[in-house]
Design a protein around this motif. Structure first.
Motif, PDB file in Angstrom:
ATOM      1  N   VAL A  64       0.840  -1.201   0.000  1.00 47.12           N
ATOM      2  CA  VAL A  64       0.000   0.000   0.000  1.00 47.12           C
ATOM      3  C   VAL A  64       0.871   1.246   0.000  1.00 47.12           C
ATOM      4  O   VAL A  64       0.610   2.216  -0.725  1.00 47.12           O
ATOM      5  CB  VAL A  64      -0.933   0.000   1.234  1.00 47.12           C
ATOM      6  CG1 VAL A  64      -1.569   1.373   1.433  1.00 47.12           C
ATOM      7  CG2 VAL A  64      -2.011  -1.056   1.081  1.00 47.12           C
ATOM      8  N   ASN A  65       1.931   1.231   0.793  1.00 50.49           N
ATOM      9  CA  ASN A  65       2.813   2.384   0.923  1.00 50.49           C
ATOM     10  C   ASN A  65       3.367   2.821  -0.432  1.00 50.49           C
ATOM     11  O   ASN A  65       3.230   3.984  -0.837  1.00 50.49           O
ATOM     12  CB  ASN A  65       3.950   2.037   1.882  1.00 50.49           C
ATOM     13  CG  ASN A  65       4.776   3.243   2.288  1.00 50.49           C
ATOM     14  OD1 ASN A  65       5.924   3.113   2.692  1.00 50.49           O
ATOM     15  ND2 ASN A  65       4.230   4.432   2.181  1.00 50.49           N
ATOM     16  N   TYR A  66       3.954   1.895  -1.180  1.00 46.04           N
ATOM     17  CA  TYR A  66       4.604   2.320  -2.420  1.00 46.04           C
ATOM     18  C   TYR A  66       3.617   2.517  -3.567  1.00 46.04           C
ATOM     19  O   TYR A  66       3.791   3.412  -4.401  1.00 46.04           O
ATOM     20  CB  TYR A  66       5.745   1.365  -2.789  1.00 46.04           C
ATOM     21  CG  TYR A  66       5.451   0.246  -3.738  1.00 46.04           C
ATOM     22  CD1 TYR A  66       5.414   0.482  -5.112  1.00 46.04           C
ATOM     23  CD2 TYR A  66       5.259  -1.061  -3.290  1.00 46.04           C
ATOM     24  CE1 TYR A  66       5.179  -0.561  -6.007  1.00 46.04           C
ATOM     25  CE2 TYR A  66       5.033  -2.092  -4.165  1.00 46.04           C
ATOM     26  CZ  TYR A  66       4.990  -1.839  -5.531  1.00 46.04           C
ATOM     27  OH  TYR A  66       4.754  -2.863  -6.411  1.00 46.04           O
ATOM     28  N   LEU A  67       2.538   1.721  -3.609  1.00 45.74           N
ATOM     29  CA  LEU A  67       1.552   1.900  -4.676  1.00 45.74           C
ATOM     30  C   LEU A  67       0.784   3.210  -4.501  1.00 45.74           C
ATOM     31  O   LEU A  67       0.544   3.948  -5.474  1.00 45.74           O
ATOM     32  CB  LEU A  67       0.574   0.727  -4.702  1.00 45.74           C
ATOM     33  CG  LEU A  67       1.121  -0.597  -5.212  1.00 45.74           C
ATOM     34  CD1 LEU A  67       0.039  -1.683  -5.154  1.00 45.74           C
ATOM     35  CD2 LEU A  67       1.654  -0.481  -6.637  1.00 45.74           C
ATOM     36  N   VAL A  68       0.392   3.524  -3.280  1.00 53.15           N
ATOM     37  CA  VAL A  68      -0.322   4.773  -3.021  1.00 53.15           C
ATOM     38  C   VAL A  68       0.586   5.972  -3.302  1.00 53.15           C
ATOM     39  O   VAL A  68       0.146   6.997  -3.832  1.00 53.15           O
ATOM     40  CB  VAL A  68      -0.874   4.811  -1.582  1.00 53.15           C
ATOM     41  CG1 VAL A  68      -1.343   6.217  -1.208  1.00 53.15           C
ATOM     42  CG2 VAL A  68      -2.019   3.819  -1.423  1.00 53.15           C
ATOM     43  N   ALA A  69       1.870   5.854  -2.955  1.00 53.71           N
ATOM     44  CA  ALA A  69       2.820   6.936  -3.247  1.00 53.71           C
ATOM     45  C   ALA A  69       2.880   7.190  -4.750  1.00 53.71           C
ATOM     46  O   ALA A  69       2.870   8.349  -5.203  1.00 53.71           O
ATOM     47  CB  ALA A  69       4.202   6.599  -2.697  1.00 53.71           C
ATOM     48  N   GLN A  70       2.937   6.120  -5.541  1.00 57.44           N
ATOM     49  CA  GLN A  70       2.961   6.276  -6.997  1.00 57.44           C
ATOM     50  C   GLN A  70       1.652   6.877  -7.504  1.00 57.44           C
ATOM     51  O   GLN A  70       1.657   7.775  -8.358  1.00 57.44           O
ATOM     52  CB  GLN A  70       3.219   4.920  -7.667  1.00 57.44           C
ATOM     53  CG  GLN A  70       4.619   4.370  -7.454  1.00 57.44           C
ATOM     54  CD  GLN A  70       4.864   3.079  -8.220  1.00 57.44           C
ATOM     55  OE1 GLN A  70       3.981   2.568  -8.921  1.00 57.44           O
ATOM     56  NE2 GLN A  70       6.070   2.538  -8.108  1.00 57.44           N
TER      57      GLN A  70
END
Length: 452
Positions: A64-70
């Protein structure tokens, strides 16, 4: 300097959040330490077991952390929210699984760790309560990761501080019967942790619902149907599996490491756990800067600015390294006074002080591992991270620990030398991958849709 300010504004709340968890763990261990070395050993072994349980499902939050950041960087938060709800569904299933494992398997797990009969009898209830609390830990971490992905590290900090404050209060109250509460001993310490996790979960859920309405203008019903999106669910599952397996391979290796130390006796195990508690002052800030790298790299990649993404990854690592260098200096020169905070047993605090001194500056390599792993997560380079973790944890760390402890008979010192040889190799490997990676050829992570 502009970038450094940006990094610190994101990192400092994360440091406060992670450090509060670390300090809470230290305070709890100090409080429980008055119950004796057996209680310290039970809490120490349980901490390793629970870290493994958390690590197994931590990939949900990391994903979730990296996908939401993208998604945030590319201004596609509808997709980011849909992915978050899918992840929460997986987190709920994972939490239910941990409850069942705790209820039926607590005794067997303690015996598998090589714990003596007395430790098993006294530790079953405490371990079960910790497993029940894991449901909230998984879901809370997933929502923390969402907020961090959109660049809001303060909200997780507030929830974490309040939850940990509640945990400390009830540890003091329920363990020793203060403020009119019943004296429950180690069981009370477990209940206190459960209440703290529950409080943090309630707070972050409330903040999430308010953020949906106020910032994104989206109601839960508008995205709940996304949980049935097969392609996105498959993406979340695969990425969560890879990142969860990565964390689990490391934590399981630490579990084996602890099992080796357990066989050296109660004093050795107590020293090991106190030293790990102290060194977590470095581990958690390293995690915080790693998370900051994920946020910044992921967001800049979403904006189609790969060169800036790589630059911010490097600058985050530089600031994190300076932080750990200062912390390591303090730990090295004040190792024995720090160890005495936990226990007044000479055999325990003298060994603990030596272990702290061994690791004070070597923890810089653990920092490299976290900083650059965070940056690589930001670009979705999860397969490499998984492969490196599996190879080094089981091809280097575990065999070397066994060799140092049992073959070469170096005891606790050998175990910690093996730990930092492993972290040094791992950190250099991940750092090398980061610098060799061509960010201009990296694309945003997308679900593969089946043709209609």
């Amino acid at each position: 300097m502009k970038n450094w300010k940006k990094i610190l504004l994101l990192a400092i709340p994360s440091i406060a959040s992670f450090a509060s968890m670390t300090v809470t763990g230290m305070i709890n261990l100090i409080m429980v330490g008055n119950l004796g070395a057996m209680a310290i050993a039970i809490v120490g072994v349980t901490n390793v077991i629970m870290y493994n349980a958390w690590a197994m499902f931590s990939g949900i939050g990391h994903t979730v952390n990296y996908l939401v950041a993208q998604n945030y960087g590319s201004n596609d938060m509808k997709k980011g929210l849909e992915r978050t709800f899918i992840a929460l569904g997986f987190g709920l299933l994972a939490g239910i699984f941990t409850i069942l494992v705790g209820f039926f398997g607590a005794e067997g797990i303690l015996r598998l760790m090589g714990s003596p009969d007395r430790m098993v009898v006294e530790g079953i209830t405490y371990l079960q309560i910790r497993f029940y609390a894991m449901l909230f830990s998984i879901l809370t971490f997933t929502l923390y990761s969402f907020f961090r992905g959109i660049g809001d590290t303060r909200t997780p900090m507030y929830a974490s501080l309040i939850g940990n404050g509640i945990m400390i209060f009830f540890t003091y109250s329920l363990t020793y019967g203060n403020f009119g509460f019943p004296e429950l001993g180690l069981k009370g310490a477990g209940i206190a942790l459960f209440l703290g996790e529950l409080a943090a979960f309630i707070l972050i859920v409330y903040a999430f619902i308010m953020r949906l309405k106020e910032t994104f203008g989206i109601r839960i019903k508008a995205v709940i149907g996304s949980m049935l999106d097969y392609a996105e669910s498959k993406l979340i599952f695969i990425e969560s599996f890879k990142l969860g397996t990565l964390e689990f391979s490391q934590s399981l290796a630490m579990l084996v490491f602890t099992a080796f130390v357990t066989r050296l006796g109660t004093n050795a195990l107590a020293s090991n756990e106190i030293a790990l508690s102290v060194m977590s002052l470095g581990f958690m800030p390293a995690f915080a800067f790693g998370s900051t790298a994920t946020i910044l790299v992921g967001q800049e990649l979403g904006k189609n600015k790969p060169d800036i993404a790589k630059k911010l990854g490097i600058e985050t690592a530089v600031i994190g390294t300076l932080f750990l260098l200062v912390l390591g200096t303090v730990e090295f020169f004040f190792a024995e006074p720090i160890a005495k905070i936990y226990t007044n047993e000479p055999e325990v605090f003298l060994l603990t002080a030596s272990l702290i001194m061994i690791s004070a500056f070597l923890q810089l390599f653990d920092g490299f591992l976290n900083f650059f792993s965070g940056a690589l997560r930001g670009i979705g380079d999860t397969t490499f991270l998984l492969r490196a973790s599996l190879i080094l944890a089981w091809g280097v760390f575990v065999p070397l620990s066994y060799l140092m402890v049992f073959v070469m008979d170096f005891g606790s010192y050998g175990a910690w030398i093996a730990l930092y040889i492993y972290l040094t190799i791992f950190g250099i490997t991940i750092m090398t991958r980061f610098f060799l990676k061509d960010f201009t050829k990296v694309s945003l992570k997308k679900a593969i849709k089946k043709p209609a």
